[in-house]
Structures are given as structure tokens and as C-alpha cells.
Design an enzyme around this catalytic site. Structure first.
Site, mmCIF file in Angstrom:
data_model
loop_
_atom_site.group_PDB
_atom_site.id
_atom_site.type_symbol
_atom_site.label_atom_id
_atom_site.label_comp_id
_atom_site.label_asym_id
_atom_site.label_seq_id
_atom_site.Cartn_x
_atom_site.Cartn_y
_atom_site.Cartn_z
ATOM 1 N N THR A 1 0.827 -1.206 0.000
ATOM 2 C CA THR A 1 0.000 0.000 0.000
ATOM 3 C C THR A 1 0.860 1.253 0.000
ATOM 4 O O THR A 1 0.641 2.178 -0.791
ATOM 5 C CB THR A 1 -0.913 0.018 1.241
ATOM 6 O OG1 THR A 1 -1.678 -1.179 1.282
ATOM 7 C CG2 THR A 1 -1.841 1.223 1.215
ATOM 8 N N THR A 2 1.868 1.282 0.885
ATOM 9 C CA THR A 2 2.735 2.446 1.002
ATOM 10 C C THR A 2 3.552 2.661 -0.263
ATOM 11 O O THR A 2 3.941 3.790 -0.581
ATOM 12 C CB THR A 2 3.653 2.297 2.224
ATOM 13 O OG1 THR A 2 2.859 1.968 3.362
ATOM 14 C CG2 THR A 2 4.425 3.565 2.518
ATOM 15 N N TYR B 1 -13.111 -4.243 -2.705
ATOM 16 C CA TYR B 1 -14.215 -3.904 -3.593
ATOM 17 C C TYR B 1 -15.161 -5.078 -3.824
ATOM 18 O O TYR B 1 -16.276 -5.061 -3.330
ATOM 19 C CB TYR B 1 -13.742 -3.334 -4.946
ATOM 20 C CG TYR B 1 -14.908 -2.803 -5.759
ATOM 21 C CD1 TYR B 1 -15.621 -1.694 -5.322
ATOM 22 C CD2 TYR B 1 -15.324 -3.436 -6.915
ATOM 23 C CE1 TYR B 1 -16.713 -1.219 -6.036
ATOM 24 C CE2 TYR B 1 -16.414 -2.972 -7.628
ATOM 25 C CZ TYR B 1 -17.110 -1.863 -7.180
ATOM 26 O OH TYR B 1 -18.198 -1.416 -7.876
ATOM 27 N N TYR C 1 -2.600 -9.902 4.709
ATOM 28 C CA TYR C 1 -2.622 -8.499 5.138
ATOM 29 C C TYR C 1 -4.060 -8.064 5.363
ATOM 30 O O TYR C 1 -4.847 -7.992 4.422
ATOM 31 C CB TYR C 1 -1.929 -7.649 4.069
ATOM 32 C CG TYR C 1 -1.924 -6.160 4.304
ATOM 33 C CD1 TYR C 1 -2.132 -5.607 5.555
ATOM 34 C CD2 TYR C 1 -1.669 -5.291 3.244
ATOM 35 C CE1 TYR C 1 -2.112 -4.236 5.761
ATOM 36 C CE2 TYR C 1 -1.641 -3.928 3.426
ATOM 37 C CZ TYR C 1 -1.871 -3.403 4.686
ATOM 38 O OH TYR C 1 -1.860 -2.038 4.871
ATOM 39 N N ARG D 1 -9.240 -0.014 4.487
ATOM 40 C CA ARG D 1 -9.051 0.162 3.049
ATOM 41 C C ARG D 1 -9.861 -0.837 2.224
ATOM 42 O O ARG D 1 -10.224 -0.535 1.090
ATOM 43 C CB ARG D 1 -7.561 0.017 2.691
ATOM 44 C CG ARG D 1 -6.718 1.205 3.110
ATOM 45 C CD ARG D 1 -5.273 1.025 2.657
ATOM 46 N NE ARG D 1 -4.454 2.164 3.027
ATOM 47 C CZ ARG D 1 -4.221 3.211 2.242
ATOM 48 N NH1 ARG D 1 -4.737 3.269 1.031
ATOM 49 N NH2 ARG D 1 -3.452 4.206 2.659
ATOM 50 N N LYS E 1 -0.130 -9.583 8.637
ATOM 51 C CA LYS E 1 0.066 -8.163 8.930
ATOM 52 C C LYS E 1 -1.298 -7.653 9.381
ATOM 53 O O LYS E 1 -2.236 -7.573 8.590
ATOM 54 C CB LYS E 1 0.555 -7.397 7.711
ATOM 55 C CG LYS E 1 0.698 -5.893 7.956
ATOM 56 C CD LYS E 1 1.072 -5.136 6.689
ATOM 57 C CE LYS E 1 1.117 -3.640 6.957
ATOM 58 N NZ LYS E 1 1.402 -2.857 5.724
ATOM 59 N N ILE F 1 5.270 -4.155 10.385
ATOM 60 C CA ILE F 1 5.511 -3.710 9.003
ATOM 61 C C ILE F 1 5.121 -2.243 8.999
ATOM 62 O O ILE F 1 3.952 -1.895 9.113
ATOM 63 C CB ILE F 1 4.721 -4.554 7.995
ATOM 64 C CG1 ILE F 1 5.246 -5.993 8.032
ATOM 65 C CG2 ILE F 1 4.844 -3.976 6.590
ATOM 66 C CD1 ILE F 1 4.514 -6.962 7.103
#
Length: 299
Positions: A48-49, A111, A137, A142, A165, A207
Site C-alpha cells: 500500500t505504502t 471492492y 494483510y 481500506r 500483517k 511492518i
């Protein structure tokens, strides 16, 4: 116990861009060296980052390959290859495996989402297809989807699903997951501010977003908890909690990119749309926090 990919602090590495949105490979190489020189325990590429959601598959794999090559085996490199398309995730994961990734980071499907049964089948299908260490994760803010402790328990029986994570913000849920899974599933905090409590509960590290700018500090905090030195861990947590908060002043990775830019670590604060630059008010807040830590900034 399954073999750990790492313990301590792994950096969810940003992807630096120029003002036209092209990957800045020189900046990326310097960031990798900065991380390793300052004791980071792992690098997570294209999560993501790293803004993987705005990369083409070709760009993502090129960035993963670059990071693996520059790391040169000095720390594990974990490739972000998760998508909301199971077969596409397998394809990306197999290519990352060929490139030499040490493990995979697989986000929950977003989604279209799925049921808990679907989650178990999705992750098991990927893990059984690639036959390499996988980190699931969980980031409901999100994805709109939360992995339940009982689902983690099922997943932990897969020999290739080695860790989670966890960024669901629910410490009680993390405690239940650790109790149910025991040594069959390592848990990493996915939230810098929850590093101390999650490791204290039995987690193996974090993380981190914060460690993009402060790898040594996050490594030291994580290792202090792992080594049972809670006074030091508490001191470090108190010292840097304002920066943890500062890097959440906007949608990740906007604030940490701004911080790295202000610190002179990258050439621009550019994020690919729909992400954009921080509001000036928040930039000034972040600069003020950095100055409070005696960090030189360019302003």
C-alpha cells in the site's frame, strides 16, 4: 513453529516518483541503502505504502526486481502481490518468486470482497499455487473486509501461510488470533502506534510506515519489546508517538512522502492520483513535529 521471514521492523517502502509520476530509481536505491545501513530487518516492496495500486503489473514487477537486486540478500525482501483477483495474484506472485522474493504480502480482496469462507479459499489457493512464505494483510479501513480470528486459525494450518500483517485496530481481536494460532502464525503490527502492544501480546514485529524515515528508531523499539525491555520500549513509544500520528495526517503514503521530501531523502513529494499532496496546514503541522525532533527540513 514455521520459519520466520523476519522479526523486528520491516519497512513498507515508498516508491519515489518525479513530478511526472515516473519512478525515481536513484532515489529508490538510496532509500534501500538508508534502510539497510540503519538496521531495518526487512523491506516490503510494492505494498500500500509503495502505491502498487496505481502501478501496472510491469512496473510493479520491475520495482520488486530492482529492490531485490539492490538489497543483495542483506535483508529479506517481501513482495506485495495481492489483488482482488485470485488468479491475477497467483500470476504476480509466481513472477515475484522467480525474481527472488523471500516472501509475499497478500492484501485481503477489496471492492468485490468475499466471505470468511472465501478468504480462506482465496489465500489457500494462492499459497498452494506459489509454495513460498505468504503474509496475509488485514486492513479493513481500506478493503471493507476483516479477517476473523477463526479464519486465521484455518489459514494457519497451511504450511505456506506463515504470518499476518494485522491493521484492524482491534487489540482484543489480535489477542484472540494469537491464542488460537499459537506458533502456526506470526503476527506483525500493521500500525506503527500498535507495535508495542501487539509484540507484547506475542507478535513478532511491525511492518512499518514510520520506518521509511526512521528505520533505526523503529527497529530499536520493536527489538526492545521482543527482548522484554519494556521500559526502553515505552520510552521510545512515547518519544515517537507524535511522529506516528504525524504520518497519519493524510492518506498513507502522502504524509511519509512529505516527511521524506522535507528531510531531503527524496526529490519530490509526488504521489500518483487519486492521491495528491498534503494541505498546507498539515504540511506545517508535520514540519513542526520534525523540528521538535531536531530534524532539519527544507521547507
Amino acid at each position: 513453529m514455521k520459519e520466520l521471514l523476519f522479526s523486528g521492523a520491516g519497512t513498507a517502502l515508498i516508491t519515489p516518483f518525479d513530478k511526472e509520476g515516473n519512478i525515481q530509481w536513484e532515489d529508490l536505491e538510496q532509500l534501500i541503502e538508508f534502510q539497510i545501513e540503519n538496521g531495518i530487518d526487512a523491506i516490503i516492496a510494492c505494498g500500500t505504502t509503495g502505491e502498487a495500486s496505481t502501478m501496472t503489473a510491469e512496473e510493479r514487477l520491475k520495482a520488486i526486481e530492482f529492490i531485490i537486486q539492490k538489497a543483495r540478500g542483506r535483508v529479506p525482501v517481501i513482495a506485495g502481490t495481492g489483488t482482488n483477483n485470485t488468479k491475477n495474484s497467483v500470476e504476480l506472485s509466481l513472477k515475484a518468486k522467480e525474481l527472488g522474493a523471500d516472501g509475499l504480502l497478500l492484501v485481503t480482496p477489496y471492492y468485490n470482497k468475499t466471505s470468511q469462507k472465501g478468504l480462506a479459499e482465496h489465500y489457500s489457493y494462492i499459497a498452494d499455487s506459489v509454495k513460498m512464505p505468504c503474509i496475509v494483510y488485514n486492513v479493513p479501513a481500506r478493503t471493507g473486509l476483516n479477517i476473523q480470528p477463526a479464519t486465521y486459525q484455518k489459514l494457519s494450518k497451511n504450511p505456506y501461510i506463515v504470518a499476518a500483517k494485522e491493521a484492524n485496530g482491534d487489540i482484543s481481536s489480535v489477542a484472540r488470533t494469537l491464542a488460537l494460532c499459537g506458533d502456526d502464525l506470526a503476527v506483525y503490527s500493521g500500525d506503527d502506534s500498535q507495535t508495542l502492544p501487539i509484540i507484547a501480546l506475542g507478535g513478532k514485529g511491525v511492518i512499518s510506515v514510520f520506518s521509511n524515515a526512521f528505520p533505526r528508531e523503529m527497529h530499536d523499539l520493536a527489538m526492545a519489546v521482543l527482548n522484554g525491555d519494556l521500559p526502553t520500549a515505552r520510552k521510545l513509544n512515547r518519544e515517537y508517538i507524535d511522529l506516528f500520528d504525524g504520518f497519519t495526517l493524510d492518506v498513507n503514503p502522502i504524509p511519509v512522502k512529505e516527511g521524506l521530501y522535507q528531510m531531503g531523502k527524496i526529490g519530490t513529494d509526488f504521489c500518483r492520483m487519486p492521491l495528491t499532496t498534503m494541505a498546507e496546514e498539515n504540511i506545517q503541522k508535520l514540519i513542526s513535529i520534525l523540528k521538535n525532533h531536531d530534524i532539519p527540513v527544507i521547507e
